[in-house]
Design a protein around this motif. Sequence first.
Motif, PDB file in Angstrom:
ATOM      1  N   VAL A 374      -7.684   0.644   3.453  1.00  0.00           N
ATOM      2  CA  VAL A 374      -7.908   1.623   2.384  1.00  0.00           C
ATOM      3  C   VAL A 374      -9.210   2.375   2.623  1.00  0.00           C
ATOM      4  O   VAL A 374      -9.296   3.600   2.424  1.00  0.00           O
ATOM      5  CB  VAL A 374      -7.913   0.915   1.016  1.00  0.00           C
ATOM      6  CG1 VAL A 374      -8.301   1.886  -0.081  1.00  0.00           C
ATOM      7  CG2 VAL A 374      -6.542   0.316   0.728  1.00  0.00           C
ATOM      8  N   GLY A 379      -5.275   7.858   2.674  1.00  0.00           N
ATOM      9  CA  GLY A 379      -4.220   8.859   2.736  1.00  0.00           C
ATOM     10  C   GLY A 379      -3.060   8.510   3.626  1.00  0.00           C
ATOM     11  O   GLY A 379      -2.061   9.233   3.654  1.00  0.00           O
ATOM     12  N   GLU A 384      -1.616   3.540   1.356  1.00  0.00           N
ATOM     13  CA  GLU A 384      -0.895   3.604   0.078  1.00  0.00           C
ATOM     14  C   GLU A 384      -0.133   2.310  -0.185  1.00  0.00           C
ATOM     15  O   GLU A 384      -0.105   1.805  -1.316  1.00  0.00           O
ATOM     16  CB  GLU A 384       0.056   4.800   0.094  1.00  0.00           C
ATOM     17  CG  GLU A 384      -0.684   6.147   0.114  1.00  0.00           C
ATOM     18  CD  GLU A 384       0.266   7.319   0.299  1.00  0.00           C
ATOM     19  OE1 GLU A 384       1.498   7.057   0.403  1.00  0.00           O
ATOM     20  OE2 GLU A 384      -0.204   8.466   0.372  1.00  0.00           O
ATOM     21  N   SER A 387      -2.582  -0.310  -1.227  1.00  0.00           N
ATOM     22  CA  SER A 387      -3.048  -0.098  -2.605  1.00  0.00           C
ATOM     23  C   SER A 387      -2.013  -0.573  -3.608  1.00  0.00           C
ATOM     24  O   SER A 387      -2.345  -1.225  -4.615  1.00  0.00           O
ATOM     25  CB  SER A 387      -3.355   1.390  -2.817  1.00  0.00           C
ATOM     26  OG  SER A 387      -4.436   1.801  -2.012  1.00  0.00           O
ATOM     27  N   ARG A 388      -0.754  -0.229  -3.326  1.00  0.00           N
ATOM     28  CA  ARG A 388       0.294  -0.673  -4.250  1.00  0.00           C
ATOM     29  C   ARG A 388       0.372  -2.191  -4.311  1.00  0.00           C
ATOM     30  O   ARG A 388       0.551  -2.784  -5.374  1.00  0.00           O
ATOM     31  CB  ARG A 388       1.650  -0.098  -3.832  1.00  0.00           C
ATOM     32  CG  ARG A 388       1.789   1.390  -4.078  1.00  0.00           C
ATOM     33  CD  ARG A 388       3.249   1.830  -3.940  1.00  0.00           C
ATOM     34  NE  ARG A 388       3.775   1.587  -2.605  1.00  0.00           N
ATOM     35  CZ  ARG A 388       3.705   2.476  -1.614  1.00  0.00           C
ATOM     36  NH1 ARG A 388       3.105   3.653  -1.799  1.00  0.00           N
ATOM     37  NH2 ARG A 388       4.221   2.180  -0.428  1.00  0.00           N
TER      38      ARG A 388
END
Length: 401
Positions: A374, A379, A384, A387-388
Amino acid sequence: TGRAVEMAVEALPSSFVGDVLVLNGDVPLLDADTLRDAVAAHRTTGTAATLLTTLLDEPHGYGRIIRDDHGTVDRIVEHKDATTVELEVNEVNAGIYVFASAPLRATVTRLTQDNSQGEKYLTDVVGLLRGQQLTVSASRVSPSWKVEGINDRAQLAQAAAHLNALIIRGWQLAGVTIVDPGTTWIDLQVTLGLDVEVKPGTQLLGATTIDERAVIGPDTTLVDTEVGAGAVIKRTDATLAVIGEGANVGPFSYLRPGTYLGADGKIGTFVETKNATIGAGSKVPHLSYIGDAEIGEQSNIGAGTIVANYDGVNKHRTTVGSHVRSGSHNVFVAPVTIGDGAYSGAGTVIRKDVPAGALAVNVAPQRNMDGWVVANRPGTAAAEAASRSSDSGASNSPAQN
């Protein structure tokens, strides 16, 4: 050929009174029995010359046998010198002769170059002998493939295919199972044991020997390779290798010269070996290179193992004992010795000798840097997803009071 025979006759001792056998060098399927029969027929009839002939449906390019009204051989006419009528004759000269030496000596020197090709035709000797009231006999050969000549690579391939078919049929009648003769090639020097099975797409070349009950193929090429009884080899290329009884090789194995695989051993998928001895019951199952090495009995070499045998100047040997268990993705940096019963961990690079019964590991402790993706690859799809995953983990954590 006329000049060649003339020179050969000149080289014979003046005291020689035997028969002269003349062969063409482009008749690869001619067998010894046919020659013996021709010599025997010549000596039985006592003629000045005996020539071999055969019948061809398409005699283009061959000299035609012209007989007189009594069926006696009168002369031979080369294709380029033949008349339209003579070209209709389908009995052709096989280019193989047995001459009594005395009339041959007296006649071969009379050959001229008065023909369309400006050569001394040996075939003209027949007409000259007949002109001296000497008898010429013919021995007809059947089947005609025995005396068919080779004038181009297409004919060479046809002759080779015919010989291969004869070899295959011979082995089938001797108790060998050949599943698809059309895609199988077996050299004349190859030796096969009883109940060997040869599967499609297989080439057995050179002095390869295969003992009874072995299964070879599909899609396998063995050159000068020895295979023990009951071994199974599939989709493999091997040259100057020895494969022991009950061993298993392939698919997609490459055995280079000097490979010795012991009884019940295994060389598996995408494994290359060279100058390597692999003992009875030992296995190199996957994705490995074993070169300039000796492996004892009942050892197992982990997937992705490489023997680093070359230092840029010289080749060095690696010795692995019996009952060794090496982890996946090992590198053995030669020269090195691994003792009996030793183990190695996954990813180990072995640069020093390993004592018998020892465990060799040299992998650095794993370090996890939390949040690195991250922070350093923002990006990206990976960031992503991370992060999820982090958000999901946080939402599922017990509530804090």
